[in-house]
Structure formats: C-alpha cells, structure tokens
Design a protein around this motif. Structure first.
Motif, PDB file in Angstrom:
ATOM      1  N   VAL A  56      45.219  38.787  34.630  1.00  0.00           N
ATOM      2  CA  VAL A  56      44.144  38.019  33.989  1.00  0.00           C
ATOM      3  C   VAL A  56      44.631  36.619  33.623  1.00  0.00           C
ATOM      4  CG1 VAL A  56      42.697  37.881  31.911  1.00  0.00           C
ATOM      5  CG2 VAL A  56      42.944  40.052  33.119  1.00  0.00           C
ATOM      6  N   LEU A  57      45.863  36.523  33.093  1.00  0.00           N
ATOM      7  CA  LEU A  57      46.398  35.215  32.713  1.00  0.00           C
ATOM      8  C   LEU A  57      46.545  34.292  33.920  1.00  0.00           C
ATOM      9  CD1 LEU A  57      47.624  33.373  30.529  1.00  0.00           C
ATOM     10  CD2 LEU A  57      49.843  34.421  31.019  1.00  0.00           C
ATOM     11  N   GLY A  58      47.077  34.817  35.023  1.00  0.00           N
ATOM     12  CA  GLY A  58      47.229  33.996  36.220  1.00  0.00           C
ATOM     13  C   GLY A  58      45.906  33.525  36.766  1.00  0.00           C
ATOM     14  N   LEU A  59      44.901  34.418  36.789  1.00  0.00           N
ATOM     15  CA  LEU A  59      43.591  34.030  37.307  1.00  0.00           C
ATOM     16  C   LEU A  59      42.932  32.980  36.414  1.00  0.00           C
ATOM     17  CD1 LEU A  59      41.744  34.749  39.690  1.00  0.00           C
ATOM     18  CD2 LEU A  59      40.621  36.429  38.234  1.00  0.00           C
ATOM     19  N   ALA A  60      43.207  33.051  35.109  1.00  0.00           N
ATOM     20  CA  ALA A  60      42.628  32.055  34.197  1.00  0.00           C
ATOM     21  C   ALA A  60      43.323  30.703  34.312  1.00  0.00           C
ATOM     22  CB  ALA A  60      42.703  32.566  32.764  1.00  0.00           C
ATOM     23  N   LEU A  61      44.609  30.658  34.688  1.00  0.00           N
ATOM     24  CA  LEU A  61      45.358  29.392  34.760  1.00  0.00           C
ATOM     25  C   LEU A  61      45.202  28.677  36.095  1.00  0.00           C
ATOM     26  CD1 LEU A  61      48.682  30.434  32.972  1.00  0.00           C
ATOM     27  CD2 LEU A  61      46.776  29.117  32.024  1.00  0.00           C
ATOM     28  N   ILE A  62      44.972  29.405  37.185  1.00  0.00           N
ATOM     29  CA  ILE A  62      44.851  28.784  38.507  1.00  0.00           C
ATOM     30  C   ILE A  62      43.513  28.070  38.583  1.00  0.00           C
ATOM     31  CG2 ILE A  62      44.712  29.198  40.996  1.00  0.00           C
ATOM     32  CD1 ILE A  62      46.581  31.572  40.586  1.00  0.00           C
ATOM     33  N   PRO A  63      43.499  26.763  38.909  1.00  0.00           N
ATOM     34  CA  PRO A  63      42.230  26.017  38.957  1.00  0.00           C
ATOM     35  C   PRO A  63      41.401  26.395  40.177  1.00  0.00           C
ATOM     36  CG  PRO A  63      44.050  24.613  39.630  1.00  0.00           C
ATOM     37  CD  PRO A  63      44.659  25.894  39.177  1.00  0.00           C
ATOM     38  N   ASP A  78      35.843  35.385  31.808  1.00  0.00           N
ATOM     39  CA  ASP A  78      35.530  35.484  33.242  1.00  0.00           C
ATOM     40  C   ASP A  78      36.690  36.092  34.016  1.00  0.00           C
ATOM     41  OD1 ASP A  78      33.014  34.482  32.928  1.00  0.00           O
ATOM     42  OD2 ASP A  78      33.561  32.400  33.372  1.00  0.00           O
ATOM     43  N   ALA A  79      37.913  35.676  33.665  1.00  0.00           N
ATOM     44  CA  ALA A  79      39.084  36.232  34.350  1.00  0.00           C
ATOM     45  C   ALA A  79      39.220  37.735  34.073  1.00  0.00           C
ATOM     46  CB  ALA A  79      40.342  35.484  33.906  1.00  0.00           C
ATOM     47  N   PHE A  80      38.992  38.136  32.817  1.00  0.00           N
ATOM     48  CA  PHE A  80      39.051  39.569  32.472  1.00  0.00           C
ATOM     49  C   PHE A  80      37.975  40.350  33.221  1.00  0.00           C
ATOM     50  CE2 PHE A  80      37.532  43.093  29.846  1.00  0.00           C
ATOM     51  CZ  PHE A  80      38.705  43.826  29.692  1.00  0.00           C
ATOM     52  N   TYR A  81      36.783  39.783  33.334  1.00  0.00           N
ATOM     53  CA  TYR A  81      35.680  40.437  34.020  1.00  0.00           C
ATOM     54  C   TYR A  81      35.990  40.637  35.497  1.00  0.00           C
ATOM     55  CZ  TYR A  81      31.014  41.007  36.045  1.00  0.00           C
ATOM     56  OH  TYR A  81      29.931  41.459  36.748  1.00  0.00           O
ATOM     57  N   VAL A  82      36.499  39.573  36.149  1.00  0.00           N
ATOM     58  CA  VAL A  82      36.801  39.668  37.578  1.00  0.00           C
ATOM     59  C   VAL A  82      37.900  40.688  37.828  1.00  0.00           C
ATOM     60  CG1 VAL A  82      37.721  38.397  39.564  1.00  0.00           C
ATOM     61  CG2 VAL A  82      35.998  37.348  38.096  1.00  0.00           C
ATOM     62  N   MET A  83      38.972  40.665  37.013  1.00  0.00           N
ATOM     63  CA  MET A  83      40.066  41.614  37.210  1.00  0.00           C
ATOM     64  C   MET A  83      39.635  43.057  36.892  1.00  0.00           C
ATOM     65  SD  MET A  83      42.508  40.168  38.599  1.00  0.00           S
ATOM     66  CE  MET A  83      43.397  41.704  38.628  1.00  0.00           C
ATOM     67  N   ILE A  90      35.553  48.247  42.141  1.00  0.00           N
ATOM     68  CA  ILE A  90      34.086  48.154  42.211  1.00  0.00           C
ATOM     69  C   ILE A  90      33.684  46.983  43.100  1.00  0.00           C
ATOM     70  CG2 ILE A  90      31.983  47.793  40.867  1.00  0.00           C
ATOM     71  CD1 ILE A  90      33.385  49.178  38.534  1.00  0.00           C
ATOM     72  N   GLY A  91      34.272  45.787  42.856  1.00  0.00           N
ATOM     73  CA  GLY A  91      34.099  44.636  43.741  1.00  0.00           C
ATOM     74  C   GLY A  91      32.713  44.042  43.763  1.00  0.00           C
ATOM     75  N   PHE A  92      32.332  43.315  42.699  1.00  0.00           N
ATOM     76  CA  PHE A  92      31.028  42.654  42.670  1.00  0.00           C
ATOM     77  C   PHE A  92      30.987  41.358  43.479  1.00  0.00           C
ATOM     78  CE2 PHE A  92      28.584  45.399  40.348  1.00  0.00           C
ATOM     79  CZ  PHE A  92      29.114  45.739  39.115  1.00  0.00           C
ATOM     80  N   GLY A  93      32.111  40.717  43.739  1.00  0.00           N
ATOM     81  CA  GLY A  93      32.136  39.459  44.499  1.00  0.00           C
ATOM     82  C   GLY A  93      32.879  38.373  43.741  1.00  0.00           C
ATOM     83  N   GLU A  94      32.823  37.124  44.293  1.00  0.00           N
ATOM     84  CA  GLU A  94      33.545  36.008  43.708  1.00  0.00           C
ATOM     85  C   GLU A  94      32.636  35.308  42.706  1.00  0.00           C
ATOM     86  OE1 GLU A  94      34.706  33.700  47.070  1.00  0.00           O
ATOM     87  OE2 GLU A  94      36.181  35.167  47.750  1.00  0.00           O
TER      88      GLU A  94
END
Length: 575
Positions: A56-63, A78-83, A90-94
């Motif tokens: 989650v931290l990496g996804l939140a820091l990468i622009p 948003d990062a927590f939700y995606v991860m 489940i895979g809802f998308g990007e």
C-alpha cells in the motif's frame, strides 16, 4: 428392571472427615483454544500485515497520471482499496485513473507478495487445524459448553468400557442425562456413534484429575451423582476421594475388585461400593445353601416379564475344584471354605484337573478360552457336575450361552446390574440386600405370594410418595380416615379383586420396613416401593388422584366422581 425415576440424590449427612469448603475446579477449556490459535497465528498475521503495508505504501508513493496528463499521487485510502481487491483476487480494475508503467510494475510485485503472504497464512491455519493440542482444546471447549448448558439433573460416568457402556445405555433408555469420561479416545468415538437416544457429552481425560471432573460438571448445580466404572481400582478410589472432599453432598458409586481398596472407599463414605468378586461369591453361596432365596433374588432382578429360574437344590455338600490364576480364584475358594465346603485350588499350569468325586467346578482364570476348555473337560468327565465359568469379554457371550453352564460369572453384568439398581431404585436395592439375608422358607413363601399376586413374569418396580403432588386423593382420605396397604392396592373397578402389585418396602421418617403386610396403615409422606405389572402401576397412579376411587377401594361405597355431585350427594338424600 425398569422403573420411573425416584430421585436418587437424597439429602446426606455431613461427612465425618474434617475438611474445608473448596469449590471443584472448572478448568480452562474456554481459553486454551484461543491462546493456541493466537500464538501460532501471530507470525503469519504479522507477515501478511507487513507485506500489505509495504504494498500500500509503495502504491501511494509512486506517481501516476490523470486524464489531463497531469501527475498525481493516490491517497492512502485509494492505495489501500486497490491493494485490497488485488490481494483478494477480486480485481475491479485500475482506479481512479489508468496506471503508469511504474504503478503496474509495483502492482505486479504486490500481487505476488500478497499471494505468498496469504498462502503462508492459510498453510499455517490448516496446520493448526491438524494440530493435536489445538483440536483437543477445541474439543474440550465444545464439551465444557455442552455441560454448562445442561439444565436438568445429570450423572457423571467415569469409564466407558463394558461396565460403563452398559450403565450408559440402560440409563439413556430411561431418559437420564449423562456425561462420560474415559481415557480411550476410541471408546469415546463409539459413544458418539452409539445407539443412544440422547446426545451424551464425552471427554477424553484422566478421571483422577480434579480438573477433568470439574470440566465434566462436578461443580454443576444439576450434577446428581458420579459413577466410577473404570477398570482401575486406584482411579475409582481417586474419584471417590475427589467427590467426597470437593462435593460431599453428591452421591458416588464405585467399582472395585480389591478388598483393601473397598475399605478405603468406605472410609471416604462412598454411597455404594460394588465388588463383583465378592458379589458373585455371595450369590454362589446363596445358590448352594438357600436356593429359594437365590431364585427369588435373581427373578426380581431379571428384565421385566422374565420367567422364574429353576430352583436347584442339593449342591451344598461335596468337594469343589477351583481353577484360577488371579485374585478371583482365591476369593471364591475362601467363600466356599467359609461355607464349610471342601475346596481344592489348582493352577492352569497343573494341566487338566482331575475331578474325582467333585460336585462342583469353578473355571475362574482370566482367559475366557481356557475357562471354556476346562469347563468342557469337566463336563465330559463328570456330566452331572455343577459348572461355574468366568467370562471377562462380552465377545465370548454367544459361546458361553451355547455351552449352557449352570452359572456364569460376568463381572461387568453384576456391576451394571447393581449400579442400575442403586441409581434407579435405591430402595429396591435395599430390599434385595435384605432379602438375601432371609431363610429359604421365607423366600419360598414370599415368591409364591408375589407370583400369585403378579403372575409368572418378573415384575417391574416403581416408587410412589404419598404427598400432595403425587397422591392428592389419598391425602384427602387420610385427613379423615385410615387406609391400609391392602385397601390401597385393590382394583378401582372391582374392589373384591387385587391389583397385580405387591408392596416390598415402606419408608417412613427415614426408616425402612421391608415386606410390609396388607394390614399396614399408610400415612402422609410415606414412600412405597411396589413391584408388579406395568399397567397396574399406571392404574394406581391414577387412583391416587381420584378421591371417589380412593373412597371406593377403602369402603366399597360408590360415590360421584365430580366435586359438584359429591356436594349434592351430602345434601340431597338418594343422590
């Protein structure tokens, strides 16, 4: 014999032992399973949380890039939700925008790391489910919950071998609630898959441990008794001591083959000590010396509606041969010598015994096959000899039944029979013990009396109390008049006939009178022990509620049954 429930646990006098009040232990089954689970799952849970946090931290820091081509960073949510939907496949998308190459690379890394974390977590969880200590803790927790939820009187049975199983099945057939303890898990599996009508909680454990008895409900307010039916005398003694010291008001009945252990149990004031070796020796002597007493006692203890056993006389003289390899042979020999009989004790190592002029042979080793073989040899050499054969395993029952020995010693059967008699109808067992002390003339006369009144089939027993709850009609009559046993047991449809019932015991103010006569006057609060036909027990129960029928059996006067007509009949002549 079957009987209605009499209420086994009566108020008992305080123990003579000096003791202080100590509550029975309750055990820790409710927490053990949780502690084991948390301790074993601590590492995997920390690993999964760390992996998820890094992802989650990496996804939140990468622009990333929004729809207008401007750089943006995901919020922590948003990062927590995606991860979350990625790690759970489940895979809802990007979301909220298409990912950049860097974000996709990091998300790919997160997918594999989360899969590894979940696989590790699930693997450890399955390992815990197969762990013996965890499964045992869960079993104890489930067992303790079942025991705590009991809201009716129950008995604790320690030991589920031949004796424990026989007692359990018989009491279950009468609708009694039970809790079973046994060290052998295979036996408890048989309990779960048995032919019992009611779910019987069972626990695998050492009954000598007060914690085990505590989990089984020794401290439960509805515990009404403990039966120590294990095959180990020391375990049974430990159970007696635990019950007596922690809950002396709870009755305890124990089995023992050793006379020293029997004495120790009586020192701790066990309510009943069953020694099948002694019991069989006593019964054998009664059969030899007082055949009418033996015939009466065995008939009364037989299943309902069994035929009278034959009376065999002329066995009290002559020489006996006892074959034994343990304490049983010595005890039987001592009993026979006490009766004045000549006894030869031999060992299996001596080979086939020579009967000579012997009139009786006891095959009493601990090997069923050897006993049957020696008994067959004795019968072939002396067809008229009296054979007593010991049976240890119930698997040989068909063989001994086919062999048709004059007497078969089955320790489990004697123990179960006495335990049931003590639990179901303790007053009836008191009568049986008293009857064993009577002479042959009394037994023959009393047996004829019971058969004449109740018929050829063995009777059923029941206990009634002349109180307001069970006999309001009888109490109404006793407030004004006297009532004898003979009148109480008349047929309410035809007073000149008798119900097929015999009163074998009357308990009044804590004192028992056995075999009371028909002219005995009953009083309020009397406890009557009756034997007879099943339908007669039901008829008497109905009679005790009906004032009009009570007056009819007492005087012969037919009076109206309803309260209104009884009132009118006193005011209007001829009504």
């Amino acid at each position: 014999m079957k009987s209605e429930r009499p209420g086994w646990a009566r108020p008992r006098a305080k123990t003579a032992l000096r003791r202080i009040r100590v509550d029975p232990p309750q055990g820790s089954a409710s927490a053990d399973a949780i502690f084991i689970l948390m301790r074993r799952m601590r590492g995997p849970l920390v690993f999964v949380i760390c992996v998820f946090a890094v992802d989650v931290l990496g996804l939140a820091l990468i622009p990333g890039v929004d729809a207008a081509g401007q750089p943006y960073r995901m919020t922590a949510f948003d990062a927590f939700y995606v991860m979350s939907y990625t790690a759970t496949t489940i895979g809802f998308g990007e979301l909220p925008h298409s990912f950049t190459t860097a974000q996709r690379m990091w998300l790919t890394f997160g997918i594999y790391t989360s899969v590894v974390g979940w696989a590790y977590l699930v693997g450890v969880m399955f390992s815990i489910m197969q762990d013996h200590s965890f499964r045992h803790a869960v079993t104890l927790q489930r067992f303790a919950r079942k025991v705590r939820s009991l809201r009716e009187p129950f008995l604790i049975i320690a030991g589920y071998g031949q004796m424990g199983r026989g007692v359990t099945e018989a009491l279950d057939g009468l609708g009694r609630r039970l809790v079973v303890i046994d060290e052998d898990g295979v036996r408890l599996d048989a309990l779960a898959g048995g032919r019992l009508r009611i779910d019987v909680p069972g626990i695998q454990g050492d009954a000598r441990d007060p914690d085990t008895l505590g989990l089984a409900g020794l401290g439960h307010p509805y515990c009404e008794g403990v039966l120590a039916m294990t095959t180990n005398d020391h375990v049974n003694l430990s159970i007696v001591m635990t019950v007596q010291l922690l809950r002396p008001e709870v009755p305890v009945i124990a089995r023992s083959n050793d006379r020293a252990t029997v004495g120790a149990m009586r020192d701790f004031r066990a309510d009943g000590v069953i020694n099948p070796f002694d019991d069989y020796g006593n019964l054998l002597l009664i059969r030899l010396q007082r055949p009418a007493v033996y015939q009466l006692v065995t008939w009364l203890l037989s299943p309902y509606d069994s035929p009278r056993p034959p009376r065999v006389e002329g066995l009290a003289e002559g020489r006996w041969v006892v074959l034994g390899d343990d304490r049983f042979g010595d005890e039987i020999a001592d009993d026979l010598r006490t009766a004045g009989l000549a006894v030869d004790v031999i060992s299996p190592a001596d080979g086939r015994p020579e009967m000579g002029d012997a009139v009786g042979f006891v095959a009493g080793t601990s090997d069923d096959a050897l006993n049957l073989s020696m008994a067959a040899h004795a019968r072939l050499s002396h067809p008229e000899i009296f054979l007593s054969v010991r049976q240890r395993s119930d698997r040989t029952s068909p063989l001994l039944k086919a062999f048709n020995a004059e007497s078969v010693f089955i320790p489990a059967q004697l123990t179960v029979q006495e335990a049931l008699a003590r639990v179901i109808t303790p007053d009836f067992w008191g009568f049986i013990r008293w009857a064993r002390t009577q002479d042959d003339a009394w037994a023959a006369e009393y047996l004829d009396h019971v058969v004449d009144r109740c018929g050829e089939g063995s009777p059923d027993s029941c206990r009634i109390v002349l109180d307001r709850a069970s006999a309001p009609g009888a109490l109404w009559w006793l407030q004004r008049h006297e009532l004898t046993l003979g009148d109480l047991l008349r047929d309410p449809d035809a007073r000149e006939d008798r119900l097929p019932l015999v009163c074998v015991g009357l308990r009044r103010a804590g004192h028992s009178q056995f075999a009371p006569g028909d002219d005995t006057t009953v009083r309020k609060g009397d406890e009557l022990l009756l034997i007879g036909r099943l339908w007669a027990h039901r008829t008497l129960s109905q009679l005790l509620y009906d004032e009009a029928q009570i007056e009819y059996v007492a005087t012969g006067n037919r009076v109206p049954s309803s309260w209104v007509w009884r009132k009118l009949s006193r005011r209007v002549p001829g009504v």
